[in-house]
Enzyme design. Structure first.
Site, short mmCIF file in Angstrom:
data_model
loop_
_atom_site.label_atom_id
_atom_site.label_comp_id
_atom_site.label_asym_id
_atom_site.label_seq_id
_atom_site.Cartn_x
_atom_site.Cartn_y
_atom_site.Cartn_z
N ALA A 1 10.81 13.73 76.61
CA ALA A 1 12.18 13.87 76.14
C ALA A 1 12.32 15.19 75.38
CB ALA A 1 12.54 12.69 75.23
N HIS B 1 20.11 24.29 74.49
CA HIS B 1 19.87 24.90 75.79
C HIS B 1 19.17 26.24 75.63
CE1 HIS B 1 23.50 22.48 77.51
NE2 HIS B 1 22.39 21.76 77.46
#
Length: 1121
Positions: free
Chosen positions: A262, A780
């Site tokens: 994750a 990101h």
């Protein structure tokens, strides 16, 4: 993130170790690091050159323009360096907007040189290749190198030659220095490529008659390439940007992130702040930070972070407790708020992740109430209703004010509530559970007929499509310049020229997905595939969109899936070639390959001309590899979606993997049929939020693509916007951009030049970045502005100036979308069609059980072990606690066999029993069988089993029998003599009495060892005393009728069970009755049998054949010779 800044010392160490050039690089490794704790005497012993050379000292903390800021001490002796450091160390300094403390310094040899010997060189990465900048005048006054420097673009997968360097870069360099500089720059470029740098600047680089000196250096490396470069990099430390401290909690979360599939991120901005966030999703985390800053909370925003990618309950617990620990260290006069937000998840089980957060809230309920913390929750996605219910319940039980909202509430509305800008609803409206697919209402076994036309809006020919906005081609030249100047080095001319300049030789498809599109899925992602098939079914497709799967770690086989309520089989192939050959109709590949294998598998896929579209899901692919994929895709005419994406969706036709979430969200967002609105986003989670916004404000989504969060996505915003412009069914376009990069300016240019005529609603997230005093890397990899034009604020303004519809904030995005849509309906561009309910799809049993909708009696029950959670549990005790308490083998046996934590003496006794029963030589039947089997060439398990099968009443199995016999006699009140006489009268042996070799005169030391321990440690030994009285009687008749080791363990174990305090009398008797005591012998003797097996193999003993002279042949008379 990918590109991370490294310290100057680390960068120079990489250069000195690995550069390959004919130029003489001087002063290699002549540097020393200094902090406030430095022992100068030890430093000079390690670096004696410090005592002899003139020196330079400067802070090494990612500070730009140190020379202009007066932060470089030049031409000093060691004493001068000490004084300079003393004057600066631990002093607060302002650099731009950032205020920080100077802590780390770098000392190097001073290089005497002239201004004419200083040069500037920089290499940095862009989508199309690596730019090499060179200027013949380096140093502090180099100025704007972007406009002054010579520039050379080295395209992806191409090499740099010395001839190119001389011709393009060194035109203003004296001839005598060209050879040295050309060799050095080529070597530097090769180093840059080999060690996966993304940015490498040297200013100045000094060239003298002695060679090349690297004075000041700044660099970034691609941290995702760690698995490739680990051997050369070693353990790299990534310092925080100047003005932000490095906190151990950040390192802890980074370590969790590195060990997890994750994504877990945490950056502390202001630990004393009152506004804390715990946001799911890289894109959503930026949107929440934007909204907090827009509403005036920038000075009180304590942290930035995100969790995504389906973290486990334990991982979210660890993440949540870290944040709760940080926010409850200092009180705030106004109390504190915690915003637990997120977009609508695609595949993360919201309830499962919320369980970890709930655990953390319960653990910290005291400090949370003491610090007056109010919690606001907004989330959607799989099982979100249960997650919100649990979160609401913990608020009631703990007394902590927790306000809970679902998808009915705009994503960032809770920020306004938390900051007091909007009221908190008393009873917020909750969406009904949309799982109308629980049961198939249709009795027909066939796939339902198509229920919609190809487009949700009435189809129009291209000539009928009216542009919603006037072309901006007539804008004044200065307006055009202000909008398009960031593209000066990227795009020139019209769009055809721009596309041609990108080197694209293969035409890419305008339509990526159709009703008949077939795909291959790389990776054993059964849940994602089933989600695709359920989507296909609810869209009334004739057949599944997945033709096959590729998984190289198993052989070819079939995998079972559901098509509606029927079971079907999909083929799984070991290699790509077989899958492509047998499924020529496939033109889409969905790759779930890991970050390590995604590059190779994608490059292999592009060898097959049938593939037109590839979706790459993996996050963390090195940027250099991604750029090679993009180049190959351009050559082949293949459309790439990703990397680092959830994919995309075309309602009524096709969806990639987990895009759009589960069926309840597919239905709630009306993704089973096409609408009129197409969108493109970077974020996967935010794309699902767009699905929600569009479904509530318009007639629905026509197509949506999440291009991915990396710096270089395989396809760009403009690629998809142009596709949507050329698609008749699309009447309106939404672009959700992001801070970082300049792709949005191409959309501005397209609108201005009239190439894009359909209305564009756009918003770039990350507006908060300009408000922070230090650089923040968002979730990101591409969400980081390297220049002013890359900020979200600048791009939003440029889009607004170009004529796009740009809201004031993300909060207003839905309102703007609705306004534009209503205008299109009003002018007749869109004619909403009548809604038709989709076919129902049965829910998977496992998910229905997860939601608590069904129950089923289990086939098995177990009460000793649970391996389902983050940590293995033995009878309620986590495995870490087992080792922490040093329970040993006896303690583990107590947990697994008796479901008890036994006293220490009991654990020791069990271990002693295992030790004394481990072996009794090769002659006993069990060992003999094991040896014979081993010598017959059988494997370990077979040989061990053959030995174990001999255990019974006659060999080794007397523990249970002895325990039962002696217990029955003792409990019935029978005297030892009466017991012996009765057994003799009945003609039965007393189990546990007698030994072939040992006797009263030659005692068994195993029994003696156990007896000494038991007498000292056990609280009572009534049954053992009884057995010893029986031994006195039997040995008086025959000296070898002693209480043997089996009998001793049997009776002593009964005493243990009855008197240790952990068992009732009935429980103790039950364990004897079910054969637990024989398990001690079986477990112990297995060690010996394995030893005999290994011994025979080690000795290389051949097949055993019993000798004739040890066999008595007794045949009938008439058969004898």
């Amino acid at each position: 993130m990918s590109a991370k800044a490294i310290s100057e010392q680390t960068g120079k160490e990489f250069l000195y170790k690995h550069i390959c050039t004919s130029a003489a690089v001087q002063n290699r490794f002549l540097y020393a690091s200094v902090t406030a704790e430095t022992d100068w005497d030890r430093l000079t012993q390690e670096h004696p050159w410090l005592l002899k050379e003139r020196l330079v000292v400067k802070p090494d903390q990612l500070i730009k323009r140190r020379g202009k800021l007066g932060l470089v001490g030049i031409d000093l002796d060691l004493q001068g360096v000490k004084e300079w450091v003393k004057a600066h160390v631990m002093k607060e300094t302002t650099v731009g907007k950032a205020r920080g403390v100077l802590k780390n310094f770098l000392i190097e040899q001073f290089v005497q040189h002239t201004q004419e010997e200083e040069f500037y060189v920089c290499i940095y990465a862009t989508r199309e290749g690596d730019h090499v900048l060179f200027h013949h005048e380096g140093g502090v006054e180099v100025g704007d190198v972007d406009t002054k420097a010579q520039r050379l673009l080295v395209a992806v997968d191409e090499k740099l030659s010395e001839e190119q360097v001389k011709e393009k870069l060194l035109t203003h360099v004296p001839d005598e220095k060209k050879e040295v500089l050309a060799s050095f720059i080529v070597g530097l470029f090769n180093l840059y490529e080999d060690l996966y740098f993304t940015y490498l600047e040297i200013n100045p680089i000094v060239v003298t008659k002695d060679g090349v000196y690297v004075l000041d250096m700044a660099a970034k490396i691609d941290a995702t390439a760690d698995y490739i470069c680990k051997a050369k990099w070693g353990d790299v430390e990534f310092p925080p940007p100047f003005g932000r401290e490095a906190y151990p909690e950040e390192a802890y979360i980074a370590d969790l992130d590195a060990k997890s599939g994750a994504s877990l991120k945490l950056t502390l901005l202001n630990p004393r702040g009152r506004i804390w966030t715990m946001v799911a999703g890289g894109g959503a985390s930026v949107v929440y930070s934007d909204t907090i800053c827009d509403l005036g909370g920038v000075d009180e925003l304590a942290n930035y972070g995100e969790y995504s990618g389906a973290p486990s309950e334990q991982q979210t617990y660890d993440y949540a407790k870290t944040i709760l620990s940080l926010m409850t260290r200092e009180k705030h006069t106004q109390g504190k708020v915690l915003i637990i937000g997120g977009s609508i998840a695609n595949f993360t089980n919201v309830a499962a992740t919320f369980k970890g957060i709930v655990r953390a809230i319960k653990d910290y309920q005291g400090p949370l109430k003491e610090h007056e913390v109010t919690i606001f929750v907004r989330r959607g996605g799989p099982n979100y209703q249960e997650g919100l219910r649990v979160m609401g319940e913990v608020g009631k039980t703990t007394g902590i004010p927790i306000h809970v909202f679902g998808t009915e509430t705009h994503m960032t509305a809770i920020v306004g509530m938390a900051l007091g800008h909007r009221p908190i609803p008393n009873q917020p409206p909750m969406d009904a559970h949309t799982a109308n697919f629980l049961l198939n209402a249709s009795n027909s076994p066939v796939t339902p007929a198509t229920t919609r036309t190809a487009s949700f809006s009435e189809p129009r020919t291209s000539s009928e499509v009216n542009p919603a906005k006037k072309s901006k081609a007539d804008l004044p030249a200065d307006s055009l310049h202000s909008i398009l100047w960031p593209l000066k080095n990227m795009v020139t001319g019209d769009w055809k020229e721009a596309q041609a300049s990108s080197g694209c030789s293969g035409a890419k498809p305008t339509t990526l997905f159709r009703k008949k599109t077939k795909s291959i899925v790389w990776g054993m992602q059964t849940r994602a595939v089933q989600g695709m098939l359920d989507f296909d079914y609810v869209c009334s497709r004739d057949d599944p969109s997945v033709a096959a799967m590729v998984y190289p770690f198993t052989g070819d086989h079939k995998q079972k899936f559901y098509w509606g309520h029927k079971e079907i089989l999909l083929p799984v192939y070991k290699n790509m070639a077989d899958a492509m050959k047998k499924h020529p109709e496939v033109d889409v590949l969905i790759s779930f390959a890991s970050l390590r294998s995604a590059f190779d598998s994608t490059m292999e896929t592009m060898q097959y001309p049938q593939i037109h579209t590839i979706a790459i899901i993996a996050e963390g692919i090195p940027e250099a590899q991604t750029r090679k994929i993009i180049k190959k895709a351009d050559e082949k005419g293949v459309a790439i979606i990703g990397p680092a994406t959830v994919g995309g969706i075309k309602p009524g036709c096709f969806k990639i993997g987990n895009t759009g979430g589960m069926l309840d969200n597919i239905l709630a967002s009306k993704l089973y049929r096409p609408g009129s609105v197409a969108y493109v986003s970077r974020s996967g989670g935010m794309s699902n939020e767009l699905n929600n916004i569009v479904s509530r404000t318009t007639d629905g989504v026509y197509e949506g693509v999440a291009i991915g969060g990396d710096r270089y996505p395989g396809s760009t915003f403009m690629d998809h916007v142009l596709r949507y412009q050329d698609t008749p069914g699309v009447q309106m376009i939404i672009v959700l951009g992001e801070v970082g990069g300049t792709e949005e300016y191409k959309i501005c240019q397209g609108i201005v030049e009239g190439r894009i005529t359909k209305p564009v609603v756009s918003w770039c997230i990350g507006t908060c970045a300009t408000m922070f005093t230090s650089e923040v890397q968002f979730g990101h990899a591409g969400a980081c502005a390297n220049q002013a034009s890359e900020t979200a604020v600048a791009k939003n303004q440029a889009l607004r100036d170009a004529g796009a519809y740009v809201p004031k904030s993300f909060d207003e995005l839905g309102d703007v979308v609705k306004t534009v849509y209503d205008e299109l309906v009003a002018n007749g561009t869109i004619t909403p069609a009548q809604e038709v309910p989709p076919p129902t799809v049965p829910m998977d049993y496992s998910w229905a059980r997860e939601l608590g909708l069904i129950r089923k009696p289990a086939s098995f029950m177990t009460s000793i072990c649970d391996e389902r959670g983050q940590e293995l549990i033995y009878a309620g005790m986590p495995i870490t606690e087992v080792f922490k308490e040093e329970m040993g083998l006896g303690g583990v046996l107590g947990l697994l066999w008796f479901q008890r934590r036994l006293p220490r003496y009991a654990c020791q006794f069990i271990e002693m029993c295992l030790m004394v029963t481990a072996d009794h030589g090769p002659a006993v039947s069990g060992a003999h069988n094991t040896i014979v089997c081993a010598r017959a060439g059988k494997d370990l398990i077979s040989s061990l089993t053959s030995g174990l099968l001999t255990i019974g009443d006659r060999f080794g199995g007397a523990l249970d029998a002895a325990a039962k016999l002696f217990s029955k006699a003792f409990d019935s009140g029978m005297l030892p003599m009466e017991f012996v006489n009765k057994m003799k009268k009945d003609g039965k042996l007393i189990m546990g009495i007698g030994h072939r070799v040992k006797s009263i005169n030659n005692p068994d030391m195993r029994v003696q060892i156990l007896k000494d321990f038991v007498k000292q440690q056990f609280p009572s030994t009534q049954l053992l005393d009884y057995a010893l009285d029986v031994e006195k009687i039997t040995t008086s008749k025959k000296p070898n009728l002693i209480l043997n080791v089996d009998g001793f363990i049997g009776v002593a174990f009964v005493d243990l069970l009855r008197t240790c305090g952990g068992f009732t009398r009935d429980e103790a008797d039950e364990f004897v009755e079910i054969g637990a005591l024989n398990g001690i012998f079986v477990l112990g003797r297995s060690m010996g049998f394995i030893g005999h097996y290994l011994d025979q193999k080690r000795l290389k003993q051949g097949l055993y054949r019993h000798p004739w002279d040890d066999i008595s042949y007794v045949l009938p008379e008439h058969m004898s010779m």
